[in-house]
Write an enzyme that holds these catalytic residues in place. Structure first.
Site, PDB file in Angstrom:
ATOM      1  N   TYR A 125       0.807  -1.222   0.000  1.00 40.28           N
ATOM      2  CA  TYR A 125       0.000   0.000   0.000  1.00 40.28           C
ATOM      3  C   TYR A 125       0.844   1.278   0.000  1.00 40.28           C
ATOM      4  CZ  TYR A 125      -4.343  -2.622   0.595  1.00 40.28           C
ATOM      5  OH  TYR A 125      -5.419  -3.467   0.414  1.00 40.28           O
ATOM      6  N   LYS A 171       2.655 -14.577   5.835  1.00 39.89           N
ATOM      7  CA  LYS A 171       2.866 -15.652   4.854  1.00 39.89           C
ATOM      8  C   LYS A 171       4.384 -15.847   4.698  1.00 39.89           C
ATOM      9  CE  LYS A 171       1.153 -18.537   1.719  1.00 39.89           C
ATOM     10  NZ  LYS A 171       0.277 -19.688   2.041  1.00 39.89           N
ATOM     11  N   ASP A 204      -3.609 -17.535   4.662  1.00 44.48           N
ATOM     12  CA  ASP A 204      -4.643 -18.361   4.027  1.00 44.48           C
ATOM     13  C   ASP A 204      -5.367 -19.206   5.076  1.00 44.48           C
ATOM     14  OD1 ASP A 204      -2.143 -19.497   4.340  1.00 44.48           O
ATOM     15  OD2 ASP A 204      -2.201 -20.706   2.515  1.00 44.48           O
ATOM     16  N   ASP A 228      -6.350  -5.426   5.560  1.00 42.42           N
ATOM     17  CA  ASP A 228      -7.455  -4.821   4.807  1.00 42.42           C
ATOM     18  C   ASP A 228      -8.433  -5.918   4.367  1.00 42.42           C
ATOM     19  OD1 ASP A 228      -9.008  -3.014   3.450  1.00 42.42           O
ATOM     20  OD2 ASP A 228      -7.648  -2.770   1.759  1.00 42.42           O
ATOM     21  N   ASP A 232     -12.527  -7.098   6.146  1.00 39.02           N
ATOM     22  CA  ASP A 232     -13.834  -7.202   5.475  1.00 39.02           C
ATOM     23  C   ASP A 232     -14.476  -8.541   5.815  1.00 39.02           C
ATOM     24  OD1 ASP A 232     -13.377  -4.735   4.220  1.00 39.02           O
ATOM     25  OD2 ASP A 232     -14.235  -5.419   2.326  1.00 39.02           O
TER      26      ASP A 232
HETATM   27  N1  GGG Z   1     -13.850  -2.989   1.384  1.00 40.03           N
HETATM   28  C1  GGG Z   1     -14.370  -1.864   2.003  1.00 40.03           C
HETATM   29  C2  GGG Z   1     -13.796  -0.622   1.403  1.00 40.03           C
HETATM   30  O1  GGG Z   1     -13.976  -0.330   0.251  1.00 40.03           O
HETATM   31  N2  GGG Z   1     -13.097   0.122   2.229  1.00 40.03           N
HETATM   32  C3  GGG Z   1     -12.511   1.345   1.820  1.00 40.03           C
HETATM   33  C4  GGG Z   1     -11.083   1.120   1.454  1.00 40.03           C
HETATM   34  O2  GGG Z   1     -10.756   0.362   0.561  1.00 40.03           O
HETATM   35  N3  GGG Z   1     -10.183   1.756   2.145  1.00 40.03           N
HETATM   36  C5  GGG Z   1      -8.806   1.599   1.955  1.00 40.03           C
HETATM   37  C6  GGG Z   1      -8.142   0.958   3.123  1.00 40.03           C
HETATM   38  O3  GGG Z   1      -8.747   0.725   4.162  1.00 40.03           O
HETATM   39  O4  GGG Z   1      -6.933   0.688   3.009  1.00 40.03           O
END
Ligand code: GGG
Length: 340
Positions: A125, A171, A204, A228, A232
């Site tokens: 990221y 991992k 995993d 991330d 979810d």
């Molecule tokens: N999956 C839920 C969503 O879309 N969250 C917003 C998102 O992607 N934020 C970026 C992050 O949390 O890194």
């Protein structure tokens, strides 16, 4: 009376609807508790990019920097330029994402109560992607400092919990150097916290075990992208993204936001669930209470959490939870519970 400057980013899509709701709820919390909250808008996101050419204008960044904390709605396609950038620029290195069964909300099991502690500043990221002759190369950044401080944060959090269990999710059998460094940092932290039981799990297997036995988890510490994705999944275990809150914590500043995205499919329909952002606001009050040693703030957070839980338990639900309330009506139910 203590007064807090709160920067507010409403974001895109359902962000505007749920943020409006959170501000109304916080207004009520403020009147009931005597905690004064002064809101200042900090616009950012897709619509701001379209209007100004910048997803996160300097002016908004200044408002955020000048505030005590930020309450943020979701942004759409500009997540990398807004929230991912803010986490890096403000060094908000720990993303705390709780997953807890809520009475009245359909969930996989009634006894789920764990927290994902996600490293928030590095990994893939960082956005270091480069075009090469035959495709794209993406760089995964993993530093000793970031691994050590996220591991420490997870153990400190576990120390305050009943089960006192940390599992490091990575991992390292495949990404031997980057996940290997993360794993070593977690083992070193484990040695400093003998009261906390420690284990490791490949990501995993963790994804599978979250479905097989979610009640067995207490604190999960993991790297940015794994966190991330797993958060979810965790949200779905306890009722869905509509009720999932999060905190982006640094040492001195923090941003609070629902885990969900801008949900363009339901944006403008007035049916988005305000619980995710309201529980994030609750985390904000808790954090202000702890970091400013302000008991009133902590009490206000408890009152808000209880009001949300009572409203939901009494059957107040938006369509994502199987109900038929609009965002506005759901907001009114929470406010009514706050006044009770
Ligand atoms: N999956 C839920 C969503 O879309 N969250 C917003 C998102 O992607 N934020 C970026 C992050 O949390 O890194």
């Amino acid at each position: 009376m203590a007064s807090y400057a709160i920067s507010v980013m409403e974001g895109d899509g359902v962000g505007k609807e749920v943020t409006r709701s959170a501000l109304e709820i916080l207004g009520s919390v403020s009147s009931a508790s005597g905690v004064s909250l002064d809101f200042t808008p900090a616009p950012a996101g897709d619509a701001v990019l379209a209007g100004t050419g910048e997803a996160l204008p300097q002016q908004s960044l200044s408002v955020i920097r000048g505030s005590d904390a930020c309450l943020k709605g979701p942004v759409g396609e500009t997540a990398a330029a807004v929230i991912v950038k803010l986490r890096q620029v403000l060094d908000l290195y720990a993303n705390i994402r709780p997953a807890k069964s809520m009475p009245g909300v359909p969930c996989l099991r009634p006894d789920i109560d764990f927290v994902i502690v996600r490293e928030n500043t590095e990994d893939l990221y960082r956005g270091l992607e480069f075009e090469v002759a035959d495709g794209v190369v993406a760089m995964r950044v993993t530093t000793t400092k970031a691994c050590a401080r996220i591991a420490d944060r997870a153990f400190r959090l576990a120390m305050g919990r009943k089960a006192k269990k940390v599992v490091a999710v990575h991992k390292a059998n495949v990404m031997r150097k980057s996940c290997g460094l993360f794993s070593s940092a977690c083992r070193e932290a484990a040695a400093r916290y003998p009261a906390v039981s420690f284990s490791e799990m490949y990501v995993d297997a963790a994804a599978m075990n979250l479905i097989r036995s979610p009640e067995s988890f207490d604190v999960i510490v993991t790297t940015n992208m794994f966190g991330d994705i797993l958060s979810d999944e965790a949200a779905q275990l306890v009722g869905g993204l509509g009720i999932a809150p999060s905190a982006n914590l640094g040492d001195k500043f923090a941003i609070f936001e629902p885990v969900h995205g801008s949900a363009p499919d339901i944006a403008g329909k007035g049916i988005a669930n305000p619980v995710g952002i309201s529980l994030s606001a609750c985390m904000m009050l808790e954090w202000l209470g702890e970091s400013r040693e302000d008991r009133k703030c902590g009490d206000a957070a408890s009152a808000l959490r209880a009001a949300i839980e009572r409203a939901v338990q009494k059957g107040a639900k938006t369509p994502d939870l199987g109900g038929s309330l609009t965002t506005e009506k759901m907001t009114r139910e929470i406010v009514a519970e706050l006044r009770r």
